[in-house]
Design a protein around this motif. Structure first.
Motif, PDB file in Angstrom:
ATOM      1  N   PRO A 128      -3.683 -12.537   5.261  1.00 27.55           N
ATOM      2  CA  PRO A 128      -3.049 -12.714   3.489  1.00 27.55           C
ATOM      3  C   PRO A 128      -3.077 -11.253   3.680  1.00 27.55           C
ATOM      4  CG  PRO A 128      -5.375 -13.109   3.788  1.00 27.55           C
ATOM      5  CD  PRO A 128      -4.800 -13.295   4.754  1.00 27.55           C
ATOM      6  N   GLU A 129      -3.044 -10.105   3.450  1.00 28.76           N
ATOM      7  CA  GLU A 129      -2.575  -8.935   3.260  1.00 28.76           C
ATOM      8  C   GLU A 129      -1.867  -8.699   3.406  1.00 28.76           C
ATOM      9  OE1 GLU A 129      -5.950  -7.328   2.409  1.00 28.76           O
ATOM     10  OE2 GLU A 129      -6.986  -8.548   2.307  1.00 28.76           O
ATOM     11  N   SER A 133       3.905  -1.686   6.275  1.00 31.27           N
ATOM     12  CA  SER A 133       5.232  -1.458   5.803  1.00 31.27           C
ATOM     13  C   SER A 133       5.102  -2.088   4.363  1.00 31.27           C
ATOM     14  CB  SER A 133       6.354  -2.182   6.578  1.00 31.27           C
ATOM     15  OG  SER A 133       6.639  -3.467   6.015  1.00 31.27           O
ATOM     16  N   GLN A 134       4.782  -3.766   3.499  1.00 37.92           N
ATOM     17  CA  GLN A 134       4.420  -3.732   2.441  1.00 37.92           C
ATOM     18  C   GLN A 134       3.897  -2.703   1.814  1.00 37.92           C
ATOM     19  OE1 GLN A 134       3.249  -7.478   3.935  1.00 37.92           O
ATOM     20  NE2 GLN A 134       5.511  -8.534   2.865  1.00 37.92           N
ATOM     21  N   ALA A 135       2.208  -2.431   2.596  1.00 36.42           N
ATOM     22  CA  ALA A 135       1.388  -1.604   1.787  1.00 36.42           C
ATOM     23  C   ALA A 135       2.344  -0.059   1.249  1.00 36.42           C
ATOM     24  CB  ALA A 135       0.513  -1.069   2.720  1.00 36.42           C
ATOM     25  N   GLN A 137       5.518   0.157   0.794  1.00 35.68           N
ATOM     26  CA  GLN A 137       6.606  -0.082   0.206  1.00 35.68           C
ATOM     27  C   GLN A 137       5.789   0.017  -1.890  1.00 35.68           C
ATOM     28  OE1 GLN A 137       8.829  -3.715   0.623  1.00 35.68           O
ATOM     29  NE2 GLN A 137       9.475  -2.124   2.927  1.00 35.68           N
ATOM     30  N   ALA A 138       4.456  -0.822  -1.472  1.00 39.94           N
ATOM     31  CA  ALA A 138       3.258  -0.939  -2.809  1.00 39.94           C
ATOM     32  C   ALA A 138       3.844   0.203  -3.389  1.00 39.94           C
ATOM     33  CB  ALA A 138       2.754  -1.901  -2.531  1.00 39.94           C
ATOM     34  N   ALA A 139       3.286   1.276  -2.430  1.00 45.82           N
ATOM     35  CA  ALA A 139       2.839   2.206  -2.652  1.00 45.82           C
ATOM     36  C   ALA A 139       3.920   3.407  -3.311  1.00 45.82           C
ATOM     37  CB  ALA A 139       1.824   3.138  -2.059  1.00 45.82           C
ATOM     38  N   ASP A 140       5.384   3.518  -2.464  1.00 45.00           N
ATOM     39  CA  ASP A 140       6.221   4.309  -3.223  1.00 45.00           C
ATOM     40  C   ASP A 140       6.737   3.396  -4.737  1.00 45.00           C
ATOM     41  OD1 ASP A 140       6.638   5.555  -0.691  1.00 45.00           O
ATOM     42  OD2 ASP A 140       7.842   3.978  -0.377  1.00 45.00           O
TER      43      ASP A 140
END
Length: 195
Positions: A128-129, A133-135, A137-140
């Motif tokens: 679920p985390e 790479s998604q983390a 992208q979300a930070a960017d």
């Protein structure tokens, strides 16, 4: 199977709470009850339960019933039929609960390991985390959203990202709901303009 000399005397002692009588009774009949359960346990439930789970449940019901009601058994054969019926009902009740109800249905379950070739391999389950790479992208995306914003605007955007409603954000930050909505809409427009 050998007959017990006096089943009524043993049952009355067990009903009175005599632990020696209860142990003697269980020692005498447990192997039979285990066979009764195993004979009735569907293949589908064998991976989910140990037969001793049902045997314990049979004994719990039997001794509770014995204390609460006066059970009279004509002979050992009558007692064995009664125990067989209790075992059958316990297994059937669990089978029905796990195969005919939506909440507990076994059809939803998947094996943790699958056979590939000659060995069992662990199945991959999505977390679920977010992936690394998604983390990133979300930070960017968050950095782009908050670029050039005041600290209060950054707080509003982060709280909205965390799932708070406009009303909750307004309460937490001390800003008006209209102001919160305006900050969020401006951030959304900046992101849409970059696409």
């Amino acid at each position: 199977m050998r007959e017990l000399p006096d089943i009524s005397e043993l049952l009355s002692r067990a009903k009175a709470g005599d632990e020696a009588a209860i142990r003697e009774f269980v020692a005498e009949f447990e192997p039979e009850v285990r066979i009764m359960v195993r004979g009735r346990l569907p293949r589908l439930l064998r991976t989910q339960f140990d037969s001793m789970d049902f045997v314990q449940s049979v004994w719990e019901s039997f001794f509770t019933d014995l204390r609460e009601r006066s059970q009279d058994f004509e002979n050992v054969r009558h007692l064995r039929k009664f125990l067989a019926a209790v075992a059958r009902n316990k297994v059937f009740e669990q089978h029905r609960r796990l195969t005919r109800t939506e909440k507990y249905t076994l059809a939803k379950e998947e094996r943790l390991y699958v056979r590939r070739g000659g060995r069992e391999v662990g199945r991959d389950f999505p977390s679920p985390e977010p992936t690394p790479s998604q983390a990133v992208q979300a930070a960017d995306r968050m950095a782009q959203l908050t670029a050039g914003c005041t600290p209060k605007e950054v707080e509003v955007i982060r709280l909205r990202h965390d799932g708070l409603t406009n009303e909750d954000i307004a309460e937490r930050t001390g800003l008006g709901e209209r102001t919160v909505r305006r900050i969020i809409e401006a951030a959304r427009a900046r992101m849409e303009g970059r696409r």
